[in-house]
Design a protein around this motif. Structure first.
Motif, PDB file in Angstrom:
ATOM      1  N   GLN A   1       0.838  -1.209   0.000  1.00 10.36           N
ATOM      2  CA  GLN A   1       0.000   0.000   0.000  1.00 10.36           C
ATOM      3  C   GLN A   1       0.875   1.261   0.000  1.00 10.36           C
ATOM      4  O   GLN A   1       0.583   2.223  -0.718  1.00 10.36           O
ATOM      5  CB  GLN A   1      -0.893  -0.008   1.234  1.00 10.36           C
ATOM      6  CG  GLN A   1      -2.188   0.762   1.006  1.00 10.36           C
ATOM      7  CD  GLN A   1      -3.156   0.559   2.152  1.00 10.36           C
ATOM      8  OE1 GLN A   1      -3.245  -0.542   2.710  1.00 10.36           O
ATOM      9  NE2 GLN A   1      -3.867   1.604   2.512  1.00 10.36           N
ATOM     10  N   SER A   2       1.945   1.216   0.783  1.00 12.32           N
ATOM     11  CA  SER A   2       2.852   2.373   0.844  1.00 12.32           C
ATOM     12  C   SER A   2       3.544   2.596  -0.500  1.00 12.32           C
ATOM     13  O   SER A   2       3.677   3.736  -0.964  1.00 12.32           O
ATOM     14  CB  SER A   2       3.920   2.139   1.916  1.00 12.32           C
ATOM     15  OG  SER A   2       3.318   2.051   3.160  1.00 12.32           O
ATOM     16  N   ALA A   3       3.984   1.487  -1.107  1.00 12.68           N
ATOM     17  CA  ALA A   3       4.653   1.597  -2.411  1.00 12.68           C
ATOM     18  C   ALA A   3       3.689   2.172  -3.438  1.00 12.68           C
ATOM     19  O   ALA A   3       4.062   3.045  -4.236  1.00 12.68           O
ATOM     20  CB  ALA A   3       5.141   0.222  -2.868  1.00 12.68           C
ATOM     21  N   ALA A   4       2.428   1.707  -3.386  1.00 11.96           N
ATOM     22  CA  ALA A   4       1.425   2.212  -4.332  1.00 11.96           C
ATOM     23  C   ALA A   4       1.214   3.707  -4.118  1.00 11.96           C
ATOM     24  O   ALA A   4       1.147   4.477  -5.092  1.00 11.96           O
ATOM     25  CB  ALA A   4       0.112   1.456  -4.148  1.00 11.96           C
ATOM     26  N   ALA A   5       1.159   4.128  -2.845  1.00 16.10           N
ATOM     27  CA  ALA A   5       0.923   5.552  -2.553  1.00 16.10           C
ATOM     28  C   ALA A   5       2.074   6.408  -3.085  1.00 16.10           C
ATOM     29  O   ALA A   5       1.846   7.390  -3.805  1.00 16.10           O
ATOM     30  CB  ALA A   5       0.786   5.748  -1.042  1.00 16.10           C
ATOM     31  N   THR A   6       3.297   6.023  -2.753  1.00 18.82           N
ATOM     32  CA  THR A   6       4.458   6.831  -3.168  1.00 18.82           C
ATOM     33  C   THR A   6       4.619   6.855  -4.689  1.00 18.82           C
ATOM     34  O   THR A   6       4.782   7.928  -5.284  1.00 18.82           O
ATOM     35  CB  THR A   6       5.759   6.303  -2.515  1.00 18.82           C
ATOM     36  OG1 THR A   6       5.561   6.265  -1.110  1.00 18.82           O
ATOM     37  CG2 THR A   6       6.941   7.187  -2.830  1.00 18.82           C
ATOM     38  N   ASN A  59       4.789  11.928   8.381  1.00 16.45           N
ATOM     39  CA  ASN A  59       4.414  10.546   8.730  1.00 16.45           C
ATOM     40  C   ASN A  59       3.243  10.064   7.878  1.00 16.45           C
ATOM     41  O   ASN A  59       2.308   9.418   8.369  1.00 16.45           O
ATOM     42  CB  ASN A  59       4.077  10.468  10.233  1.00 16.45           C
ATOM     43  CG  ASN A  59       4.201   9.046  10.752  1.00 16.45           C
ATOM     44  OD1 ASN A  59       4.810   8.193  10.098  1.00 16.45           O
ATOM     45  ND2 ASN A  59       3.605   8.783  11.902  1.00 16.45           N
ATOM     46  N   ALA A  60       3.293  10.435   6.606  1.00 18.54           N
ATOM     47  CA  ALA A  60       2.202  10.078   5.691  1.00 18.54           C
ATOM     48  C   ALA A  60       2.391   8.660   5.181  1.00 18.54           C
ATOM     49  O   ALA A  60       3.478   8.076   5.299  1.00 18.54           O
ATOM     50  CB  ALA A  60       2.204  11.051   4.519  1.00 18.54           C
ATOM     51  N   GLU A  61       1.345   8.131   4.575  1.00 14.24           N
ATOM     52  CA  GLU A  61       1.429   6.790   4.019  1.00 14.24           C
ATOM     53  C   GLU A  61       2.368   6.819   2.806  1.00 14.24           C
ATOM     54  O   GLU A  61       2.230   7.670   1.932  1.00 14.24           O
ATOM     55  CB  GLU A  61       0.053   6.302   3.583  1.00 14.24           C
ATOM     56  CG  GLU A  61       0.097   4.884   3.078  1.00 14.24           C
ATOM     57  CD  GLU A  61      -1.266   4.234   3.084  1.00 14.24           C
ATOM     58  OE1 GLU A  61      -2.265   4.957   2.919  1.00 14.24           O
ATOM     59  OE2 GLU A  61      -1.318   3.012   3.262  1.00 14.24           O
ATOM     60  N   GLY A  62       3.324   5.905   2.796  1.00 15.08           N
ATOM     61  CA  GLY A  62       4.290   5.871   1.702  1.00 15.08           C
ATOM     62  C   GLY A  62       5.628   5.397   2.235  1.00 15.08           C
ATOM     63  O   GLY A  62       5.765   5.114   3.428  1.00 15.08           O
ATOM     64  N   PHE A  63       6.605   5.354   1.352  1.00 16.69           N
ATOM     65  CA  PHE A  63       7.921   4.858   1.767  1.00 16.69           C
ATOM     66  C   PHE A  63       8.534   5.702   2.892  1.00 16.69           C
ATOM     67  O   PHE A  63       9.204   5.174   3.769  1.00 16.69           O
ATOM     68  CB  PHE A  63       8.874   4.825   0.575  1.00 16.69           C
ATOM     69  CG  PHE A  63       8.679   3.636  -0.318  1.00 16.69           C
ATOM     70  CD1 PHE A  63       8.814   2.350   0.179  1.00 16.69           C
ATOM     71  CD2 PHE A  63       8.370   3.793  -1.660  1.00 16.69           C
ATOM     72  CE1 PHE A  63       8.647   1.243  -0.639  1.00 16.69           C
ATOM     73  CE2 PHE A  63       8.197   2.699  -2.492  1.00 16.69           C
ATOM     74  CZ  PHE A  63       8.322   1.419  -1.978  1.00 16.69           C
TER      75      PHE A  63
END
Lengths: 249, 246
Positions: free
Chosen positions: A56-61, A200-204
Motif C-alpha cells: 500500500q505504501s509503495a502504491a501511494a508513493t 508521517n504520511a502513508e508511503g515509503f
C-alpha cells in the motif's frame, strides 16, 4: 539504450558486490552496525511487505511520484511557449528567479507538510509544483542556446507567434528537457520521501519513519533495495521513451 | 526580375561606435539566374542575405520583388523531429498544390520520405532544406555559404543539384560564398564585395554553357578565370565589368 555488453558488465559487477557482501557480513563480520547480515536482509525483504503494509505504501508513493510527473509535464508542455516568451521578454526577471536554486527544496517539503499535514492531495500538489518548476528551470537554461538556424528558417517560412515556440523552438530542446526530467525523477523521489517522513504520511517515507522508530536495521536496508529497484524501473521507462519519442538531438 | 537598391546596414560595435556594415548595395537578379556574392569573411554577406529574405531590416534602401524569398542558413536546418515529407511540407499553406513527388525526386530523396534527418549527413539535410524551399514555390532561394562544411564529394553533388533545380524549376538562386570556384561553377553573374564597409566593386558575367559538368573545374580556362577573379578579390580596388567565357 545500453548495449548487451554494458548490461553484462553491470550484472557481473552486481554479482561480485553481492558475493563480497555475503562473505564479509555473513561470515567475517556477522555482528556489526554497518550493514545487516545477508540472511536477515533476505528474510526482511519478504517480511517488510507484511510488517509495514509495504504494498500500500509503495502504491501511494509511486502513484504520487509518477502521476505528478506526468501531470506536471503535460501542463509544462502546454505552458512552454508562454514561458519561453516570458523568458525572452523578461530575461532579467527570469534570471533573478535563479536565486531559488539556492533554497533547499526540502524546506518547501517541510513547509507544505506544516501547512497541510498528512494529506495525499497536498503531497501530490507539492510534487506537481516542484516537478513543474524543475522543468521550467530546464526550459530557461536551454532556451538561450537554441540553434539560430531553426529560428531563421521558421521565421522565413512564415511561422510566428505561439506556433514558432511550440512547433519549432520548444521542439528543438525537448530531448534535453526530457533528459533533465530523468534527473528530476530522482529528485522527486527524494523529496516525496522526505515529505512523507516529516508528515508521517502513508508511503515509503512513512515506512522509513516506523522502521527507524522500531530500530529495524534490516528493514531500513531492504526497503532501500526495493526503492532502488523501483527507481531503476522508472529510469528504464524514461530511457525507452527517450529512445522512441524524443530521439532527436 | 528582382531589384536590390542601395541597401545599407549599420551596427554598434562593443565600444558603442556605429559601424557601416553594408554600404549602398545595389544589384539585380533575373528570373531564373544564379547570382553569387563573393566576399571575405565579415563583409556582411549573411546580413545582406537576411535583409533580402526579410529576416532583418535594412537601415536604408529597398528591395523590389513580387514573390517569396527563401533563406537557407549555412547550417541547413531540416527539423530533426520531422521526417523528410513532414519537413518538406512544413508551413506550406496549400499542401495539395505541391507536387511533392517531383520535388523529392529532383533533390534525390526518393525512398527516404519517412526517414528522419537527425543522424543524416549535411548533404542529406541540405537536400531537405532545398526541397522544403521548393515546396513554397519561391521566386528566389538565398544560400548562405552552404558548402562551407561539406566534404568535397558532397559539395560536388550539391553544386550539380543546385544547377539541376535551377534548370528544372526555373528558380533563381543567390549564393553568398567566400569560395571563388564554387561561385564560378554555379553562377551566371558574380558580384565581388569588399569589407569595411561591405560594398560591391566588381560585376562578373559568367558565360559558361548552361549544362555544366564537374570536369569544368579542371579546364585550363576555368583555372585561369579563377586566378583572375582571385586577383580582383584580393585587390579590393577594381571597379570594372568583366565577361568570363569558356
Amino acid at each position: 539504450m545500453p548495449n548487451n555488453q554494458s548490461i553484462i558488465s553491470k550484472v557481473k559487477l552486481a554479482v561480485v558486490l553481492l558475493f563480497v557482501y555475503v562473505v564479509l557480513f555473513e561470515f567475517v563480520l556477522p555482528v556489526n552496525k554497518i550493514l545487516p547480515k545477508p540472511d536477515l536482509l533476505f528474510e526482511s525483504l519478504i517480511a517488510v511487505w507484511k510488517d509495514y503494509n509495504l504494498l500500500q505504501s509503495a502504491a501511494a508513493t509511486t502513484t504520487i511520484i509518477y502521476l505528478s510527473l506526468a501531470l506536471a509535464y503535460f501542463i509544462f508542455v502546454k505552458a512552454a511557449p508562454l514561458l519561453m516568451k516570458f523568458f525572452a521578454a523578461y530575461n532579467e526577471s527570469a534570471e533573478s528567479l535563479k536565486i531559488f536554486r539556492y533554497f533547499p527544496a526540502f524546506f518547501f517539503a517541510i513547509l507544505f507538510s506544516f501547512w497541510f499535514g498528512d494529506s495525499f492531495l497536498a503531497e501530490f500538489l507539492f510534487a506537481v509544483i516542484v516537478s513543474f518548476l524543475m522543468f521550467s528551470f530546464s526550459l530557461y537554461r536551454y532556451s538561450g542556446g537554441i540553434n539560430e538556424s531553426y529560428k531563421l528558417t521558421a521565421k522565413n517560412l512564415g511561422v510566428a507567434g505561439n506556433s514558432l515556440y511550440s512547433k519549432v523552438l520548444f521542439k528543438s530542446i525537448q530531448p534535453k528537457i526530457f533528459d533533465d526530467m530523468r534527473r528530476t525523477h530522482y529528485y522527486i523521489w527524494v523529496l516525496i520521501m522526505i515529505y512523507e517522513f516529516i508528515s508521517n504520511a502513508e508511503g515509503f517515507g512513512g515506512v522509513y519513519r516506523q522502521a527507524l522508530n522500531y530500530n529495524d536495521f534490516s528493514a531500513l536496508f531492504s526497503i532501500a533495495v526495493i526503492i532502488s529497484l523501483l527507481i531503476l524501473l522508472g529510469d528504464l521507462v524514461y530511457k525507452i521513451i527517450r529512445e522512441k519519442i524524443y530521439f532527436w538531438q | 526580375m528582382m531589384q536590390i537598391k542601395e541597401i545599407s546596414k549599420d551596427y554598434n560595435n562593443r565600444a558603442g561606435y556605429k559601424i557601416n556594415l553594408l554600404k549602398k548595395i545595389s544589384f539585380e537578379i533575373g528570373g531564373s539566374q544564379i547570382v553569387s556574392i563573393i566576399a571575405p569573411a565579415g563583409a556582411g554577406k549573411s546580413t545582406l542575405l537576411k535583409i533580402i529574405s526579410g529576416l532583418e531590416l535594412p537601415d536604408g534602401g529597398e528591395i523590389i520583388n513580387n514573390g517569396k524569398i527563401i533563406f537557407i542558413p549555412s547550417e541547413p536546418s531540416s527539423f530533426p523531429w520531422l521526417n523528410v515529407t513532414q519537413n518538406v511540407l512544413f508551413a506550406v499553406e496549400d499542401e495539395k498544390s505541391v507536387d511533392i513527388k517531383k520535388i523529392i525526386n529532383t533533390v534525390g530523396l526518393e525512398g527516404y520520405e519517412t526517414h528522419y534527418p537527425h543522424n543524416k549527413s549535411l548533404g542529406f539535410r541540405f537536400r531537405i532544406s532545398l526541397a522544403r524551399s521548393l515546396a513554397h514555390k519561391p521566386l528566389l532561394i538565398c544560400l548562405d555559404d552552404p558548402f562551407n562544411k561539406m566534404d568535397e564529394t558532397t559539395k560536388a553533388e550539391i553544386l550539380q543539384l543546385v544547377r539541376k533545380v535551377n534548370h528544372e524549376f526555373g528558380t533563381a538562386f543567390l549564393l553568398a560564398s567566400g569560395n571563388i570556384s564554387e561561385a564560378l561553377f554555379l553562377s551566371d553573374v558574380i558580384y565581388v564585395m569588399k569589407k569595411n564597409p561591405g560594398e560591391i566593386f566588381t560585376k562578373v558575367n559568367v558565360e559558361l554553357p548552361r549544362d555544366r559538368s564537374l570536369d569544368i573545374f579542371n579546364s585550363e580556362k576555368f583555372l585561369q578565370h579563377r586566378n583572375n577573379l582571385e586577383q580582383i578579390f584580393k585587390s579590393n580596388e577594381s571597379n570594372q565589368l568583366l565577361n568570363i567565357s569558356i
